[in-house]
Write an enzyme that holds these catalytic residues in place. Structure first.
Site, short mmCIF file in Angstrom:
data_model
loop_
_atom_site.label_atom_id
_atom_site.label_comp_id
_atom_site.label_asym_id
_atom_site.label_seq_id
_atom_site.Cartn_x
_atom_site.Cartn_y
_atom_site.Cartn_z
N ASP A 146 48.90 37.98 38.16
CA ASP A 146 47.54 38.21 37.67
C ASP A 146 47.42 37.60 36.28
OD1 ASP A 146 45.14 40.53 38.43
OD2 ASP A 146 45.16 39.63 36.42
N ASN A 178 41.06 46.63 45.35
CA ASN A 178 39.70 47.01 44.99
C ASN A 178 38.76 46.45 46.06
OD1 ASN A 178 40.57 48.20 42.56
ND2 ASN A 178 40.67 46.18 41.60
N GLU A 211 36.14 42.32 41.72
CA GLU A 211 35.52 41.21 41.01
C GLU A 211 35.63 39.89 41.77
OE1 GLU A 211 36.28 40.89 36.71
OE2 GLU A 211 37.38 42.77 36.92
N HIS A 226 42.59 40.67 48.28
CA HIS A 226 43.88 40.60 47.57
C HIS A 226 44.38 42.00 47.32
CE1 HIS A 226 40.65 40.67 44.56
NE2 HIS A 226 41.46 41.38 43.79
P1 AMP Z 1 39.66 42.68 41.39
O1 AMP Z 1 38.77 41.78 42.20
O2 AMP Z 1 38.91 43.77 40.67
O3 AMP Z 1 40.79 43.26 42.18
O4 AMP Z 1 40.29 41.82 40.23
C1 AMP Z 1 40.60 40.46 40.36
C2 AMP Z 1 41.83 40.13 39.57
O5 AMP Z 1 42.02 38.73 39.60
C3 AMP Z 1 41.77 40.54 38.07
O6 AMP Z 1 42.85 41.42 37.79
C4 AMP Z 1 41.91 39.20 37.34
O7 AMP Z 1 42.66 39.31 36.15
C5 AMP Z 1 42.57 38.32 38.37
N1 AMP Z 1 42.31 36.89 38.25
C6 AMP Z 1 41.12 36.27 38.11
N2 AMP Z 1 41.28 34.94 38.07
C7 AMP Z 1 42.61 34.69 38.18
C8 AMP Z 1 43.40 33.52 38.20
N3 AMP Z 1 42.88 32.30 38.10
N4 AMP Z 1 44.73 33.65 38.33
C9 AMP Z 1 45.29 34.87 38.43
N5 AMP Z 1 44.59 36.02 38.42
C10 AMP Z 1 43.27 35.95 38.30
#
Ligand code: AMP
Length: 127
Positions: free
Chosen positions: A40, A98, A106, A111
């Site tokens: 992450d 999530n 988000e 994932h």
């Molecule tokens: P969520 O959708 O709430 O589970 O969160 C998405 C996760 O993706 C967050 O913890 C971000 O820090 C992570 N994230 C977003 N863009 C990237 C990226 N390019 N590489 C790695 N992690 C990412």
């Protein structure tokens, strides 16, 4: 924070779709034919790895409903591989996904977050 509705159609331009196409860089930890694991970008624990299917699934619900048996198996096998890679099978870890707006999702590509490397405490603050 922009969150994703649970019934949102798959967005082929989401950041993980772009990462899978090689359009943005990823520090790949492990992979197989159907899934990919990478750290992450904003780690919340000493080990914070995301595991994603290669297929176009918005969230856990669409993955469970639409993915083939081999995709599901290979996804969970990669989670196991990553846990062993970081020796999380010894002291334990947390796995979370999530889903939708109440889940605070988000990125609209299914994932799981694999978190470990220290005692993580309670899952959520009490109500
Ligand atoms: P969520 O959708 O709430 O589970 O969160 C998405 C996760 O993706 C967050 O913890 C971000 O820090 C992570 N994230 C977003 N863009 C990237 C990226 N390019 N590489 C790695 N992690 C990412």
């Amino acid at each position: 924070m922009t969150t994703v509705a649970t019934n949102q159609p798959y967005d082929h331009n989401n950041i993980f779709a772009r990462l899978l196409r090689g359009e943005i860089p990823a520090n790949i930890v492990a992979q197989n034919e159907h899934a990919l694991a990478f750290p992450d970008i904003r780690p919340l624990a000493p080990v914070h790895v995301l595991v994603i299917p290669r297929g176009p699934y918005t969230n856990l619900l669409s993955f469970s409903q639409q993915a083939s048996a081999i995709e599901v198996v290979e996804f969970w096998k990669l989670v196991q591989t990553v846990a062993q890679h970081y020796h999380l099978d010894q002291d334990g870890f947390r796995l979370l996904s999530n889903c939708g707006s109440n889940g605070g999702q988000e990125v609209p590509h299914f994932h799981v977050h694999l978190l470990g490397g220290k005692a993580l405490g309670k899952m959520l603050p009490s109500l």
